[in-house]
Motif scaffolding. Structure first.
Motif, PDB file in Angstrom:
ATOM      1  N   CYS A  24       0.820  -1.221   0.000  1.00 18.88           N
ATOM      2  CA  CYS A  24       0.000   0.000   0.000  1.00 18.88           C
ATOM      3  C   CYS A  24       0.851   1.268   0.000  1.00 18.88           C
ATOM      4  O   CYS A  24       0.380   2.335   0.400  1.00 18.88           O
ATOM      5  CB  CYS A  24      -0.950  -0.022   1.197  1.00 18.88           C
ATOM      6  N   ASP A  25       2.091   1.169  -0.457  1.00 17.28           N
ATOM      7  CA  ASP A  25       2.962   2.335  -0.575  1.00 17.28           C
ATOM      8  C   ASP A  25       2.672   2.997  -1.925  1.00 17.28           C
ATOM      9  O   ASP A  25       3.391   2.807  -2.905  1.00 17.28           O
ATOM     10  CB  ASP A  25       4.423   1.917  -0.457  1.00 17.28           C
ATOM     11  N   VAL A  26       1.601   3.761  -1.960  1.00 13.60           N
ATOM     12  CA  VAL A  26       1.105   4.319  -3.217  1.00 13.60           C
ATOM     13  C   VAL A  26       2.118   5.252  -3.884  1.00 13.60           C
ATOM     14  O   VAL A  26       2.311   5.163  -5.099  1.00 13.60           O
ATOM     15  CB  VAL A  26      -0.265   5.007  -3.018  1.00 13.60           C
ATOM     16  N   PRO A  27       2.821   6.139  -3.151  1.00 12.96           N
ATOM     17  CA  PRO A  27       3.807   6.983  -3.841  1.00 12.96           C
ATOM     18  C   PRO A  27       4.887   6.163  -4.551  1.00 12.96           C
ATOM     19  O   PRO A  27       5.291   6.511  -5.671  1.00 12.96           O
ATOM     20  CB  PRO A  27       4.397   7.834  -2.714  1.00 12.96           C
ATOM     21  N   ALA A  28       5.337   5.078  -3.947  1.00 17.34           N
ATOM     22  CA  ALA A  28       6.342   4.226  -4.597  1.00 17.34           C
ATOM     23  C   ALA A  28       5.727   3.487  -5.783  1.00 17.34           C
ATOM     24  O   ALA A  28       6.377   3.321  -6.825  1.00 17.34           O
ATOM     25  CB  ALA A  28       6.934   3.248  -3.591  1.00 17.34           C
ATOM     26  N   PHE A  33       4.368   3.756 -13.003  1.00 26.08           N
ATOM     27  CA  PHE A  33       3.423   4.117 -14.050  1.00 26.08           C
ATOM     28  C   PHE A  33       3.941   5.323 -14.835  1.00 26.08           C
ATOM     29  O   PHE A  33       4.662   6.157 -14.292  1.00 26.08           O
ATOM     30  CB  PHE A  33       2.063   4.481 -13.442  1.00 26.08           C
ATOM     31  N   THR A  34       3.513   5.417 -16.091  1.00 32.99           N
ATOM     32  CA  THR A  34       3.816   6.617 -16.858  1.00 32.99           C
ATOM     33  C   THR A  34       2.997   7.772 -16.285  1.00 32.99           C
ATOM     34  O   THR A  34       1.971   7.552 -15.638  1.00 32.99           O
ATOM     35  CB  THR A  34       3.463   6.434 -18.356  1.00 32.99           C
ATOM     36  N   SER A  54      -0.943   9.583 -13.437  1.00 32.52           N
ATOM     37  CA  SER A  54      -0.403   8.985 -12.212  1.00 32.52           C
ATOM     38  C   SER A  54      -0.723   9.813 -10.966  1.00 32.52           C
ATOM     39  O   SER A  54      -0.820   9.262  -9.874  1.00 32.52           O
ATOM     40  CB  SER A  54       1.104   8.757 -12.344  1.00 32.52           C
ATOM     41  N   GLU A  55      -0.927  11.112 -11.112  1.00 36.87           N
ATOM     42  CA  GLU A  55      -1.301  11.927  -9.947  1.00 36.87           C
ATOM     43  C   GLU A  55      -2.715  11.583  -9.477  1.00 36.87           C
ATOM     44  O   GLU A  55      -2.968  11.446  -8.277  1.00 36.87           O
ATOM     45  CB  GLU A  55      -1.198  13.423 -10.257  1.00 36.87           C
ATOM     46  N   GLU A  56      -3.638  11.445 -10.427  1.00 30.90           N
ATOM     47  CA  GLU A  56      -4.995  11.051 -10.054  1.00 30.90           C
ATOM     48  C   GLU A  56      -4.990   9.635  -9.457  1.00 30.90           C
ATOM     49  O   GLU A  56      -5.706   9.361  -8.502  1.00 30.90           O
ATOM     50  CB  GLU A  56      -5.929  11.113 -11.266  1.00 30.90           C
ATOM     51  N   MET A  57      -4.145   8.762 -10.029  1.00 32.68           N
ATOM     52  CA  MET A  57      -4.016   7.411  -9.483  1.00 32.68           C
ATOM     53  C   MET A  57      -3.596   7.471  -8.016  1.00 32.68           C
ATOM     54  O   MET A  57      -4.176   6.811  -7.153  1.00 32.68           O
ATOM     55  CB  MET A  57      -2.990   6.597 -10.267  1.00 32.68           C
TER      56      MET A  57
END
Length: 144
Positions: A24-28, A33-34, A54-57
């Motif tokens: 769950c380390d979303v920033p990593a 992702f592109t 990737s920001e919305e992701m």
């Protein structure tokens, strides 16, 4: 199959498995992702999330994972096809999530099929399109 293709497939497996190992380390995970990634999440046959970039992701996934206390992912049944600097990866994942909601602890077993398109950017494979299908979802309360 050439050694070069085998090396490329191993590099792609590394991206897919790293995503799962980061749990769950979303920033990593975002770095895999592109920047213009497109992620579609299907739940029960219905498109539940249609994420662009990737920001919305990161925003969507961080919101989803904030109640997750622990997780475990297991990938398998992977097929990779490469054509130049683009690849498709289809694999299955079992993701177990422990969450706390309203003072109760739950475990959710997710059986997921991923269909990914990856592109090679500056020598590194990144996910550009992820079509994610939750095939089976089973949530139950954990008893102490």
């Amino acid at each position: 199959m050439s050694l070069e293709i085998l090396e490329e497939k191993e590099a792609i497996r590394e991206v897919i498995d790293r995503f799962s190992n980061l749990e769950c380390d979303v920033p990593a995970q975002q770095a895999l992702f592109t920047k213009d990634a497109h992620i579609m999440v299907h739940m029960g046959g219905i498109l539940a999330m249609d994420i662009h970039g990737s920001e919305e992701m990161r925003n969507q996934f961080e919101g989803f994972t904030k109640t997750v206390k622990a997780s475990h992912h297991m990938n398998g049944q992977q097929v990779i096809e490469i054509e130049g600097s683009t690849a498709t990866d289809t694999h299955y994942c079992r993701a177990a999530l422990i969450t706390e909601e309203n003072g109760k602890t739950y475990i959710t077993d997710n059986y997921i099929r991923y269909v990914d398109t990856l592109v090679k950017e500056e020598g590194t494979w990144k996910i550009s399109i992820r079509d994610q299908y939750f095939v089976i979802v089973e949530k139950r309360e954990m008893k102490a």
